[in-house]
Motif scaffolding. Structure first.
Motif, PDB file in Angstrom:
ATOM      1  N   ASP A  94       0.824  -1.216   0.000  1.00 36.63           N
ATOM      2  CA  ASP A  94       0.000   0.000   0.000  1.00 36.63           C
ATOM      3  C   ASP A  94       0.855   1.261   0.000  1.00 36.63           C
ATOM      4  O   ASP A  94       0.531   2.234  -0.673  1.00 36.63           O
ATOM      5  N   GLY A  95       1.959   1.245   0.726  1.00 36.71           N
ATOM      6  CA  GLY A  95       2.858   2.393   0.754  1.00 36.71           C
ATOM      7  C   GLY A  95       3.475   2.663  -0.606  1.00 36.71           C
ATOM      8  O   GLY A  95       3.523   3.805  -1.057  1.00 36.71           O
ATOM      9  N   VAL A  96       3.951   1.595  -1.263  1.00 33.74           N
ATOM     10  CA  VAL A  96       4.549   1.766  -2.590  1.00 33.74           C
ATOM     11  C   VAL A  96       3.492   2.279  -3.569  1.00 33.74           C
ATOM     12  O   VAL A  96       3.728   3.243  -4.308  1.00 33.74           O
ATOM     13  N   LEU A  97       2.317   1.663  -3.577  1.00 35.03           N
ATOM     14  CA  LEU A  97       1.246   2.103  -4.484  1.00 35.03           C
ATOM     15  C   LEU A  97       0.877   3.564  -4.238  1.00 35.03           C
ATOM     16  O   LEU A  97       0.632   4.311  -5.187  1.00 35.03           O
ATOM     17  N   SER A  98       0.871   3.988  -2.987  1.00 27.74           N
ATOM     18  CA  SER A  98       0.475   5.372  -2.676  1.00 27.74           C
ATOM     19  C   SER A  98       1.487   6.392  -3.180  1.00 27.74           C
ATOM     20  O   SER A  98       1.119   7.545  -3.430  1.00 27.74           O
ATOM     21  N   ARG A  99       2.741   6.012  -3.338  1.00 28.15           N
ATOM     22  CA  ARG A  99       3.774   6.954  -3.796  1.00 28.15           C
ATOM     23  C   ARG A  99       3.851   7.071  -5.315  1.00 28.15           C
ATOM     24  O   ARG A  99       4.486   7.986  -5.850  1.00 28.15           O
ATOM     25  N   ILE A 100       3.224   6.172  -6.031  1.00 33.77           N
ATOM     26  CA  ILE A 100       3.343   6.140  -7.493  1.00 33.77           C
ATOM     27  C   ILE A 100       2.801   7.406  -8.170  1.00 33.77           C
ATOM     28  O   ILE A 100       3.501   8.003  -8.979  1.00 33.77           O
ATOM     29  N   PRO A 101       1.571   7.842  -7.891  1.00 32.83           N
ATOM     30  CA  PRO A 101       1.079   9.046  -8.586  1.00 32.83           C
ATOM     31  C   PRO A 101       1.947  10.282  -8.334  1.00 32.83           C
ATOM     32  O   PRO A 101       2.241  11.035  -9.272  1.00 32.83           O
TER      33      PRO A 101
END
Length: 122
Positions: free
Chosen positions: A79-86
């Motif tokens: 979830d942390g990695v996905l949240s930083r993508i945008p």
């Protein structure tokens, strides 16, 4: 003799500095730059214990959607990695998705147009 199915991967890029900054931002770790006849930045890994990989700027190889799909280890923080993508300039294509009994995955498009997977057991 059994070996890992994958022992190395390269994600092709067109803008090396942009791609390096993107992956360092979303994974929260620096990448080592090297030149092996082409420009590469290595993903953090224990290369003597298994799979390693890099981003690569190489003549004749282009990034893009629809090619090889590589899954990066999200290190228990999917979830942390996905949240930083945008915020890093990428796009989440598939949010956290359960793949029982193999944990969870997500897909994203990086700044170069590559679609890359993320995997986590939690």
């Amino acid at each position: 003799m059994k070996n890992n199915a994958v022992n190395w991967f390269e994600i092709m890029v067109a803008d090396f500095d942009r791609a390096k900054a993107f992956y360092e931002t979303i994974l929260g770790a620096p990448m080592e730059v090297t030149d092996c006849g082409c420009k590469m930045a290595l993903f953090p890994a224990e290369y003597d214990k298994g799979v390693g990989g890099c981003i690569t700027l190489m003549d004749g190889c282009k990034p893009g959607e629809g090619g090889t799909l590589v899954y990066l280890n999200a290190g228990g923080d999917l979830d942390g990695v996905l949240s930083r993508i945008p915020g890093a300039g990428g796009e989440v294509i598939k949010p956290r998705t359960a793949i029982p009994p193999h944990g969870f995955m997500g897909l994203f498009k990086d700044t170069e147009g590559n679609v890359v997977g993320l995997h986590s057991m939690v």
